[in-house]
Motif scaffolding. Structure first.
Motif, short mmCIF file in Angstrom:
data_model
loop_
_atom_site.label_atom_id
_atom_site.label_comp_id
_atom_site.label_asym_id
_atom_site.label_seq_id
_atom_site.Cartn_x
_atom_site.Cartn_y
_atom_site.Cartn_z
N LYS A 82 0.83 -1.19 0.00
CA LYS A 82 0.00 0.00 0.00
C LYS A 82 0.87 1.25 0.00
CE LYS A 82 -4.04 2.05 2.21
NZ LYS A 82 -5.09 1.90 3.25
N SER A 107 -5.17 3.07 -3.06
CA SER A 107 -4.13 2.32 -2.34
C SER A 107 -2.72 2.60 -2.83
CB SER A 107 -4.40 0.81 -2.46
OG SER A 107 -5.66 0.47 -1.93
N TYR A 108 -2.58 3.14 -4.06
CA TYR A 108 -1.25 3.26 -4.65
C TYR A 108 -1.06 4.63 -5.31
CZ TYR A 108 -2.03 -1.78 -4.35
OH TYR A 108 -2.34 -3.03 -3.90
N ALA A 247 -5.09 -5.44 -3.92
CA ALA A 247 -4.59 -5.04 -2.59
C ALA A 247 -4.58 -6.24 -1.64
CB ALA A 247 -5.45 -3.91 -2.04
N GLY A 251 -0.79 -7.27 -1.09
CA GLY A 251 -0.49 -6.25 -0.08
C GLY A 251 0.62 -6.62 0.89
#
Length: 252
Positions: A82, A107-108, A247, A251
């Protein structure tokens, strides 16, 4: 002989017949039905990226057991933590769809790169044949490395649609929409496939997020608009689902 209205409704409903089915790329997802038109442009669809080229698989090179053993020994788990930086590529599109970019940006840190084939069908094959077979894969990795992006995400997608039409419009079993009788159901499904490539090593994995399906009823007047509403809805659902699956899976 008088036939009750409800009987007519039941009969007309039973006369639904399969009219057509079709498949199209998410990068060429415009309406393909009657009355549709196309405008040539620099961004016109030119086909898909080959997974073999993107992943650096040389189909012409003999493969030995030693090659496989070395690849297995060098294998390490891929992580996309993340907040990390990724370069996003949609096969066949100059720019990835905005809904996919938005979903992944939760998330990115996301940069985009063209997924239009450098050598589409009809390109000068003499030029193509002179290039090393892993050149295309290294092109993407070099672009990502220069931008500081640790991972490359390439995705492909198909929209599959099937339609059912009434055998007759003499009786309507649904409310009228203006002066037009809704007479066609379209069931549409979207399927994605994603490649996750480590920029530094070139190692990769592929996975397929969950597919999504939608049904819509339309008339001849609303067919194109209904089709594109389905496309937009399914893309949004699939992209959100793909980002969540990515994710969870990578992750770390």
């Amino acid at each position: 002989m008088f036939i009750p209205t409800l009987r007519l409704l039941a009969v007309s409903s039973a006369l639904l017949v399969l009219a057509a089915c079709s498949t199209r790329s998410i990068s060429d997802s415009g309406y393909k039905g009657e009355g549709s038109s196309y405008t040539a442009s620099a961004y016109a669809y030119k086909g898909e990226l080959s997974p073999y080229d993107i992943l650096g698989v040389d189909l012409d090179r003999p493969i030995t057991e030693e090659d496989i053993a070395r690849a297995m020994a060098a294998r390490k788990p891929i992580q996309v933590k993340k907040g990390s930086s990724i370069m996003l590529v949609q096969s066949g599109a100059a720019i990835p769809d905005s809904d996919m970019v938005a979903a992944l940006e939760r998330s990115y840190s996301v940069a985009t790169f063209s997924g239009v084939p450098a050598f589409p069908a009809g390109a000068d094959q003499k030029v193509v044949q002179t290039l090393p077979k892993d050149q295309y894969a290294k092109l993407f990795r070099l672009a990502a490395a220069k931008g500081g992006y640790e991972t490359i995400i390439v995705y492909w997608g198909l929209l599959e649609a099937g339609t059912q039409s009434g055998a007759t419009k003499a009786v309507s079993w649904v409310p009228f929409v203006g002066a037009s009788i809704p007479d066609q159901f379209q069931t549409m499904r979207i399927r994605l496939n994603m490649a996750v490539i480590d920029t530094r090593t070139g190692q990769w994995e592929t996975f397929a997020p969950s597919a999504f399906t939608d049904e819509a009823l339309s008339s001849s007047r609303s067919r194109a608009a209904s089709d594109q509403e389905q496309v937009a809805l399914l893309k949004k659902q699939a992209y959100d689902g793909a980002a969540e699956a990515l994710a969870r899976k990578y992750g770390g």
